[in-house]
Design a protein around this motif. Structure first.
Motif, PDB file in Angstrom:
ATOM      1  N   ALA A  47      36.895 -20.560 -15.340  1.00  0.00           N
ATOM      2  CA  ALA A  47      37.200 -21.519 -16.305  1.00  0.00           C
ATOM      3  C   ALA A  47      38.644 -21.084 -16.879  1.00  0.00           C
ATOM      4  CB  ALA A  47      36.559 -21.645 -17.421  1.00  0.00           C
ATOM      5  N   GLY A  48      39.632 -20.593 -15.970  1.00  0.00           N
ATOM      6  CA  GLY A  48      40.864 -20.313 -16.342  1.00  0.00           C
ATOM      7  C   GLY A  48      40.974 -19.124 -16.975  1.00  0.00           C
ATOM      8  N   PRO A  49      41.862 -19.358 -18.486  1.00  0.00           N
ATOM      9  CA  PRO A  49      42.043 -18.368 -19.352  1.00  0.00           C
ATOM     10  C   PRO A  49      40.859 -18.389 -20.300  1.00  0.00           C
ATOM     11  CG  PRO A  49      43.338 -20.592 -19.874  1.00  0.00           C
ATOM     12  CD  PRO A  49      42.607 -20.640 -18.463  1.00  0.00           C
ATOM     13  N   GLU A  50      39.857 -19.293 -20.170  1.00  0.00           N
ATOM     14  CA  GLU A  50      38.545 -18.946 -20.900  1.00  0.00           C
ATOM     15  C   GLU A  50      37.687 -17.967 -20.259  1.00  0.00           C
ATOM     16  OE1 GLU A  50      38.382 -20.465 -23.840  1.00  0.00           O
ATOM     17  OE2 GLU A  50      40.547 -21.366 -23.425  1.00  0.00           O
ATOM     18  N   GLY A  51      38.005 -17.513 -18.912  1.00  0.00           N
ATOM     19  CA  GLY A  51      37.232 -16.733 -18.318  1.00  0.00           C
ATOM     20  C   GLY A  51      36.084 -17.429 -17.515  1.00  0.00           C
ATOM     21  N   LEU A  52      34.968 -16.531 -17.408  1.00  0.00           N
ATOM     22  CA  LEU A  52      33.955 -17.178 -16.470  1.00  0.00           C
ATOM     23  C   LEU A  52      32.657 -17.778 -17.320  1.00  0.00           C
ATOM     24  CD1 LEU A  52      33.361 -14.019 -14.381  1.00  0.00           C
ATOM     25  CD2 LEU A  52      34.795 -15.983 -13.899  1.00  0.00           C
ATOM     26  N   ILE A  53      32.131 -19.048 -16.901  1.00  0.00           N
ATOM     27  CA  ILE A  53      31.086 -19.663 -17.305  1.00  0.00           C
ATOM     28  C   ILE A  53      29.991 -19.574 -16.359  1.00  0.00           C
ATOM     29  CG2 ILE A  53      32.362 -21.039 -18.926  1.00  0.00           C
ATOM     30  CD1 ILE A  53      32.130 -23.262 -16.914  1.00  0.00           C
ATOM     31  N   TYR A  54      28.729 -19.820 -16.699  1.00  0.00           N
ATOM     32  CA  TYR A  54      27.472 -19.776 -15.670  1.00  0.00           C
ATOM     33  C   TYR A  54      26.645 -20.827 -16.086  1.00  0.00           C
ATOM     34  CZ  TYR A  54      28.606 -14.891 -14.870  1.00  0.00           C
ATOM     35  OH  TYR A  54      29.453 -13.579 -14.588  1.00  0.00           O
ATOM     36  N   PRO A  55      27.095 -22.030 -15.323  1.00  0.00           N
ATOM     37  CA  PRO A  55      26.532 -23.417 -15.542  1.00  0.00           C
ATOM     38  C   PRO A  55      25.198 -23.369 -14.445  1.00  0.00           C
ATOM     39  CG  PRO A  55      28.329 -23.432 -13.964  1.00  0.00           C
ATOM     40  CD  PRO A  55      28.383 -22.275 -14.384  1.00  0.00           C
ATOM     41  N   LEU A  56      24.481 -24.519 -14.897  1.00  0.00           N
ATOM     42  CA  LEU A  56      22.988 -24.636 -13.963  1.00  0.00           C
ATOM     43  C   LEU A  56      23.775 -25.184 -12.377  1.00  0.00           C
ATOM     44  CD1 LEU A  56      20.678 -26.154 -16.389  1.00  0.00           C
ATOM     45  CD2 LEU A  56      20.490 -24.133 -15.205  1.00  0.00           C
ATOM     46  N   GLU A  57      25.083 -25.830 -12.351  1.00  0.00           N
ATOM     47  CA  GLU A  57      25.269 -26.266 -11.020  1.00  0.00           C
ATOM     48  C   GLU A  57      26.765 -26.498 -11.134  1.00  0.00           C
ATOM     49  OE1 GLU A  57      25.037 -31.171 -11.589  1.00  0.00           O
ATOM     50  OE2 GLU A  57      23.065 -30.026 -11.185  1.00  0.00           O
ATOM     51  N   GLY A  58      27.463 -26.378  -9.724  1.00  0.00           N
ATOM     52  CA  GLY A  58      28.622 -26.327  -9.613  1.00  0.00           C
ATOM     53  C   GLY A  58      29.020 -25.783  -8.258  1.00  0.00           C
ATOM     54  N   GLU A  59      30.162 -25.510  -8.236  1.00  0.00           N
ATOM     55  CA  GLU A  59      30.824 -24.546  -7.123  1.00  0.00           C
ATOM     56  C   GLU A  59      31.468 -23.273  -7.680  1.00  0.00           C
ATOM     57  OE1 GLU A  59      33.680 -26.651  -4.559  1.00  0.00           O
ATOM     58  OE2 GLU A  59      32.373 -28.581  -4.541  1.00  0.00           O
ATOM     59  N   ALA A  60      31.101 -22.208  -6.788  1.00  0.00           N
ATOM     60  CA  ALA A  60      31.807 -20.971  -7.200  1.00  0.00           C
ATOM     61  C   ALA A  60      32.068 -20.170  -5.996  1.00  0.00           C
ATOM     62  CB  ALA A  60      30.601 -20.237  -7.981  1.00  0.00           C
ATOM     63  N   TYR A  61      33.006 -19.262  -6.379  1.00  0.00           N
ATOM     64  CA  TYR A  61      33.352 -18.121  -5.327  1.00  0.00           C
ATOM     65  C   TYR A  61      32.563 -16.777  -5.641  1.00  0.00           C
ATOM     66  CZ  TYR A  61      37.211 -21.150  -3.523  1.00  0.00           C
ATOM     67  OH  TYR A  61      37.617 -22.436  -3.007  1.00  0.00           O
ATOM     68  N   VAL A  62      31.865 -16.336  -4.886  1.00  0.00           N
ATOM     69  CA  VAL A  62      30.885 -15.123  -5.139  1.00  0.00           C
ATOM     70  C   VAL A  62      30.613 -14.289  -4.153  1.00  0.00           C
ATOM     71  CG1 VAL A  62      29.905 -16.543  -6.938  1.00  0.00           C
ATOM     72  CG2 VAL A  62      28.731 -16.552  -4.633  1.00  0.00           C
ATOM     73  N   THR A  63      30.315 -13.190  -4.311  1.00  0.00           N
ATOM     74  CA  THR A  63      29.627 -12.005  -3.219  1.00  0.00           C
ATOM     75  C   THR A  63      28.443 -12.304  -2.744  1.00  0.00           C
ATOM     76  OG1 THR A  63      28.851 -10.677  -4.665  1.00  0.00           O
ATOM     77  CG2 THR A  63      31.210 -10.415  -4.615  1.00  0.00           C
ATOM     78  N   GLY A  64      28.110 -11.773  -1.865  1.00  0.00           N
ATOM     79  CA  GLY A  64      26.771 -11.843  -1.352  1.00  0.00           C
ATOM     80  C   GLY A  64      25.823 -11.289  -2.127  1.00  0.00           C
ATOM     81  N   TYR A  65      25.975 -10.420  -2.901  1.00  0.00           N
ATOM     82  CA  TYR A  65      24.758  -9.738  -3.880  1.00  0.00           C
ATOM     83  C   TYR A  65      24.369 -11.026  -4.967  1.00  0.00           C
ATOM     84  CZ  TYR A  65      27.302  -5.509  -2.218  1.00  0.00           C
ATOM     85  OH  TYR A  65      27.884  -4.439  -1.497  1.00  0.00           O
ATOM     86  N   GLU A  66      25.484 -11.669  -5.519  1.00  0.00           N
ATOM     87  CA  GLU A  66      25.326 -12.777  -6.331  1.00  0.00           C
ATOM     88  C   GLU A  66      24.235 -13.858  -5.655  1.00  0.00           C
ATOM     89  OE1 GLU A  66      28.899 -12.892  -9.067  1.00  0.00           O
ATOM     90  OE2 GLU A  66      29.508 -12.247  -6.904  1.00  0.00           O
TER      91      GLU A  66
END
Length: 534
Positions: A359-378
């Motif tokens: 979320a830019g300067p607001e940091g990370l958010i964890y929504p119920l749906e969307g698009e993300a760049y993540v690792t295999g662990y996540e």
């Protein structure tokens, strides 16, 4: 330099210079006050202070004229390590500060020598010139976390920083002596001298401690920051494998360390990998004042050795043969190093969704749906939570065949061994050496992640800016000698995945107040936490 807040057009009043001199070859020391003349116009140039300090050392037999002459005959530079505490406040005490500040490097809002040393010429014996090479150190950059003040460093050394009495100012009011050192100098000269000398002695003593730490670890050079010490130790542990392990290669036609690039498997996929590098999971789920109910207690739980465990994951990776895949099954193999761009949707009743969105300067958010760049662990945790996952782009790196080495384990073991050998028996007390080993271990991750944010193409690209004091320009923070975007993404991804999995496993009746990187605050019992971490 010692200043006071006395009446002065520029708001400061120069009082004197205090120096503590040490020759590591002989162990001899001496401390002295120089140029005790008040007023801004009495400031010396930096070169004059160095010259007078060396002459003081000669008069007190700290160094010999024979040594000086020998260096002159051999055309060897006279090498000086100059240390102060918060050099940003000290260097303006010289008359040539406007040009002097371009001779050193800006590091975390203070000055030190990171690039080339400062060279000056001093008249020492029979007015002959001697070439001097000066490297500037700042104890604030070499202090353990939480010990950034000179007072706290003195406490660690058992060599206390002194204080000065209150004084009466011109209006008859009692004021702190530290705010009016000119009055302290006039009314309490002995106290002033001891205070001024002790500050210089403390800075010197801490640098000597750092040098002993360097020697314990078998490192050849004295570094300007604890992070740099960690880098040097990691490279020493890796030996000739350091380039291979970190996915670094020389640019075409070069063999200089400063002219390197990432291996092709990283370089050709840099934005995807860097986009998967985020900070920790940091959220407050409630706000206000709360009391625990039903005889429960709020407890703050921490993952033990989180970053060092993350660093221990990595083997010798085949950087030239990454696998591109859109198959979820290929990306949740925990023995591989996987990053992905994913479209996701969690079940509506999911209490703690686990995929971070920038979320830019607001940091990370964890929504119920969307698009993300993540690792295999996540991805693995999200799948266990019942999320629907569509891989838009995926990349997997594998360990080289017939290679079982995990090089950073050697570094972590060296840190743990050092901490263990230097533990004190006193309750709630830590030795300087133990804290330095601990700080080096914690700094290793920071250097691995340094400068990676500049390659992100998402809204989370918050590349750090740094001011180059030599050129007067602001630039993006560059990578360290051991920066690696895959390692940076995987370490932080692992920590987010682990705390997310624990949150998801806690019973529904548990109240979670917050999660902070590698820990969470809740009213869960010990047995409930053990179950959630199983």
């Amino acid at each position: 330099p010692c200043f006071s807040g006395a009446d002065d057009p520029d708001g400061v009043h120069f009082l004197c210079y205090s120096v503590a001199l040490f020759n590591p070859a002989t162990g001899k020391r001496v401390s002295s006050l120089l140029n005790i003349k008040q007023g801004r116009s009495h400031r010396w140039s930096f070169a004059k202070l160095i010259q007078q300090s060396i002459k003081t050392a000669i008069r007190n037999c700290i160094i010999s004229k024979v040594d000086i002459r020998s260096r002159e005959e051999k055309k060897q530079n006279f090498r000086i390590a100059l240390v102060c505490h918060y050099s940003r406040a000290d260097l303006p005490g010289f008359s040539d500060f406007s040009s002097l500040k371009t001779k050193f490097d800006n590091v975390r809002k203070t000055f030190a020598t990171i690039q080339r040393p400062y060279k000056i010429r001093c008249r020492l014996i029979n007015r002959r010139f001697t070439d001097c090479t000066i490297r500037l150190f700042d104890t604030r950059l070499l202090a353990p976390s939480g010990a950034g003040s000179l007072e706290k460093l003195g406490d660690l050394l058992g060599f206390k920083k002194l204080s000065v009495p209150k004084v009466l100012n011109e209006t008859g009011n009692n004021v702190l002596g530290i705010e009016r050192m000119d009055i302290v100098q006039s009314k309490y000269p002995r106290c002033f001298e001891e205070y001024a000398l002790r500050d210089a002695e403390l800075a010197l003593e801490w640098l000597v401690q750092i040098d002993q730490f360097r020697d314990l670890w078998g490192l050849s050079n004295l570094s300007q920051t604890i992070g740099a010490v960690a880098v040097a130790k990691i490279r020493q542990v890796l030996g000739s494998d350091d380039f291979t392990f970190f996915g670094i290669e020389y640019t075409q036609g070069s063999m200089k360390r400063s002219e390197t690039q990432f291996a092709s498997g990283i370089r050709n996929n840099l934005s995807l990998i860097a986009n998967c590098f985020h900070g920790g999971r940091n959220e407050a789920f409630v706000h206000g004042i709360f009391e625990a109910k039903d005889n429960k207690n709020w407890q703050d739980w921490d993952l033990s050795g989180a970053y060092s465990t993350g660093m221990a994951l990595f083997g010798m990776i085949d950087w030239e043969a990454p696998v591109h895949t859109n198959k979820l099954a290929d990306l949740i193999v925990l023995s591989s190093y996987c990053v992905s761009h994913v479209k996701f949707s969690f079940p509506k009743k999911t209490r703690f969704p686990s995929l971070p969105v920038d979320a830019g300067p607001e940091g990370l958010i964890y929504p119920l749906e969307g698009e993300a760049y993540v690792t295999g662990y996540e991805l693995s945790v999200a799948m266990e939570q019942g999320a629907v996952l569509k891989i838009l782009a995926g990349l997997k790196f594998e360990i080289k065949q017939n290679s079982n080495r995990r090089p950073l384990v050697d570094f972590i073991q060296a840190v743990n061994k050092g901490r263990s050998e230097h533990k004190t028996s006193a309750e709630n007390a830590k030795s300087p050496m133990e804290l330095l080993f601990k700080e080096c271990g914690n700094s290793g991750y920071g250097k691995i992640a340094q400068g990676i944010a500049r390659y992100k193409t998402t809204s989370g690209n918050q590349a750090k800016k740094t001011f180059d004091s030599r050129t007067g320009e602001s630039t993006e923070l560059e990578e360290s000698q051991i920066s690696n975007p895959v390692f940076a993404a995987m370490i932080t991804g692992l920590l987010r995945a682990v705390v997310s999995e624990i949150l998801a496993n806690l019973p529904q009746n548990i109240t979670v107040l917050s999660v902070t990187t590698d820990g969470w605050l809740s009213d869960a019992s010990q047995q409930e936490v053990i179950s959630a971490t199983n």
